[in-house]
Design an enzyme around this catalytic site. Structure first.
Site, PDB file in Angstrom:
ATOM      1  N   LYS A 130       0.791  -1.224   0.000  1.00 39.18           N
ATOM      2  CA  LYS A 130       0.000   0.000   0.000  1.00 39.18           C
ATOM      3  C   LYS A 130       0.827   1.280   0.000  1.00 39.18           C
ATOM      4  O   LYS A 130       1.871   1.364   0.618  1.00 39.18           O
ATOM      5  CB  LYS A 130      -0.927   0.044   1.233  1.00 39.18           C
ATOM      6  CG  LYS A 130      -2.043  -0.936   1.219  1.00 39.18           C
ATOM      7  CD  LYS A 130      -2.958  -0.841   0.012  1.00 39.18           C
ATOM      8  CE  LYS A 130      -3.782   0.423   0.022  1.00 39.18           C
ATOM      9  NZ  LYS A 130      -4.739   0.457   1.133  1.00 39.18           N
TER      10      LYS A 130
ATOM     11  N   GLU B 146      -6.502  12.730   2.199  1.00 36.92           N
ATOM     12  CA  GLU B 146      -7.676  12.280   2.962  1.00 36.92           C
ATOM     13  C   GLU B 146      -7.900  13.168   4.185  1.00 36.92           C
ATOM     14  O   GLU B 146      -9.039  13.501   4.532  1.00 36.92           O
ATOM     15  CB  GLU B 146      -7.496  10.832   3.408  1.00 36.92           C
ATOM     16  CG  GLU B 146      -7.562   9.867   2.226  1.00 36.92           C
ATOM     17  CD  GLU B 146      -7.187   8.445   2.619  1.00 36.92           C
ATOM     18  OE1 GLU B 146      -7.369   8.055   3.785  1.00 36.92           O
ATOM     19  OE2 GLU B 146      -6.691   7.715   1.744  1.00 36.92           O
TER      20      GLU B 146
END
Ligand code: ARG
Length: 466
Positions: free
Chosen positions: A289, A296
């Site tokens: 990831k 965000e």
């Protein structure tokens, strides 16, 4: 008369006993207003000079108190200032220490002043600095967007409506769209600054004073553009906090919208941009990831900024004139929103500055045949066909393409003519966006120069803030 002890409250004369622990615990503001020490000392020094000019303090008294305030400042700078248990807020703490250093002369500091005009003064001085700091962060992000726009050259990507591919746009055009919204943010900040640049010092607790002070001269001393006209308004007005919180909320919303796009752009599905390792985060469990946490959090924290604004508006809503302790609730939301906005602007600027755009993924998405549909309709318009009919005619070709008959390009060449093939060339539809302010290379080149001139104006305005 009782001598004042340094442990006494500011109102000890009227009260038989000291404050309850629960009262202190609930009402103290020192944990958050201690950051006002610099503006508090500056305000006190201006007030003392004013008392000197008014003949309330003698020249030696003024010198003593100013020197004591300088000492207190030096203690804060050196990190050696010691707060005491009875220090309720930053004003109490500074005054207590000045009195310890200057004795009687220090005890005259609060003449013709209340903490009500004092805190209003402090907070305006602090907010002026904060606005300048936020504005500098906005300008920095605009500079990043502009330089990335300049270097993006001929790069283009799909423009979206309803998050469906609509028409191709230059990458520079997309980046500058955000820079223009930040331009309005800056304009609002400068405007808020101008409106809040009014000194409330000299309003006293609520009604002014019988002592012959001159609020205009302390206003000038502190670098305020003007002075209050109504003492009740001066001590109870927190419009400037509400306005600043709104301006910060809107900046937060703009960062949130940028953030949302970057979450999409850096997803495998879009693949338009890759984040630099320094501006991405990994996963504790999933080794592959690479996440856009800054983007965000820009989205997430905008909720908090809006909360700070609505919280303050609710606090202000039913307050009778003039000062009420409710007003102490102005500080935490303001400090928090300023801090988060400054951090957010820097993080988003760094993320965009260091990211790598995948121009071929963008171009591939933008070269999809369907994005030329509007150009086909406009092609028919140039042949004299009314737009509604042109729209329907192209719509039928799209329908035949979607049904699997052929690709749109071949259908268009066959049905409309070989001259519309150019819209299907790579970048062909982007080059067709020629109207002023539009998304194609020629209006975008004009826009880049226009934006860069506006940015220079903003930088000049920023430099003029006191
Ligand atoms: N800590 C207070 C505030 O932030 C300072 C003013 C106190 N005034 C008073 N009348 N108790 O509003």
């Amino acid at each position: 008369m009782d001598e004042q002890k340094s442990s006494d409250s500011l109102w000890h004369g009227r009260f038989a006993g000291g404050p309850a622990e629960a009262l202190m615990a609930y009402t103290v503001s020192l944990p958050f207003d201690r950051r006002l020490w610099e503006v508090d000392i500056r305000g006190s020094q201006a007030h003392v000079r004013g008392l000197g000019r008014a003949g309330v303090l003698s020249a030696p008294e003024v010198e003593d108190v100013l020197a004591a305030l300088d000492d207190v400042r030096a203690e804060f700078v050196a990190g050696t200032f010691e707060f005491r248990e009875g220090d309720e807020d930053i004003h109490t703490a500074v005054e207590r220490r000045v009195t310890e250093i200057a004795g009687d002369a220090g005890a005259r500091l609060h003449t013709a002043r209340s903490r009500n005009d004092q805190i209003a003064t402090d907070l305006r001085l602090w907010t002026k600095q904060a606005i300048a700091e936020v504005a500098a962060g906005v300008v920095n992000l605009q500079q990043v967007l502009l330089s990335r726009a300049r270097e993006s050259g001929e790069a283009y990507l799909p423009g979206y409506t309803h998050l469906q591919r609509a028409q191709p746009v230059m990458l520079a055009h997309h980046l500058l769209a955000h820079a223009w919204s930040l331009h309005r943010d800056l304009d609002r900040l400068f405007d808020a600054y101008r409106r809040l640049d009014v000194s409330p010092l000299g309003a006293g607790a609520l009604a002014g004073t019988s002592i012959a002070i001159d609020p205009a001269s302390t206003a000038e001393d502190l670098g305020f553009a003007s002075v209050f006209s109504n003492s009740l308004d001066a001590v109870s007005d927190r419009d400037f906090v509400a306005e600043t919180l709104f301006d910060l909320s809107l900046i937060g919303i703009h960062l949130s919208r940028i953030g949302e796009e970057w979450v999409l752009w850096t997803s495998e599905e879009f693949g338009f941009a890759r984040l630099d390792d320094a501006y991405a985060t990994g996963s504790s469990m999933l080794p592959q990831k690479k996440n856009a946490d800054i983007a965000e959090l820009a989205r997430g924290k905008s909720g908090r900024l809006i909360g700070n604004l609505t919280g303050l508006l609710a606090t202000l809503k039913a307050l009778p004139l003039a000062y009420n302790r409710d007003l102490q609730e102005d500080k935490e939301p303001l400090f928090d929103s300023v801090e988060q906005t400054v951090l957010g602007l820097a993080a988003i600027a760094g993320m965009i500055d260091t990211a790598v755009f995948d121009r071929s993924r963008m171009a591939e998405a933008a070269n999809a045949d369907l994005l030329a549909a509007t150009d086909l309709a406009e092609h028919l318009v140039r042949r004299g066909i009314p737009f509604r009919q042109a729209h329907a005619q192209v719509g039928q070709l799209v329908r035949r393409h979607v049904a699997g008959e052929a690709n749109l390009r071949d259908l268009a060449v066959a049905e409309i003519g070989p001259d519309c093939a150019e819209y299907f060339e790579p970048g062909g539809a982007t080059r067709m966006r020629t109207s002023p302010g539009g998304a194609g290379p020629s209006p975008v080149a004009v826009q880049i120069e226009m934006f860069s001139a506006r940015l220079q104006e903003s930088i000049d305005r920023l430099g003029q803030l006191g």
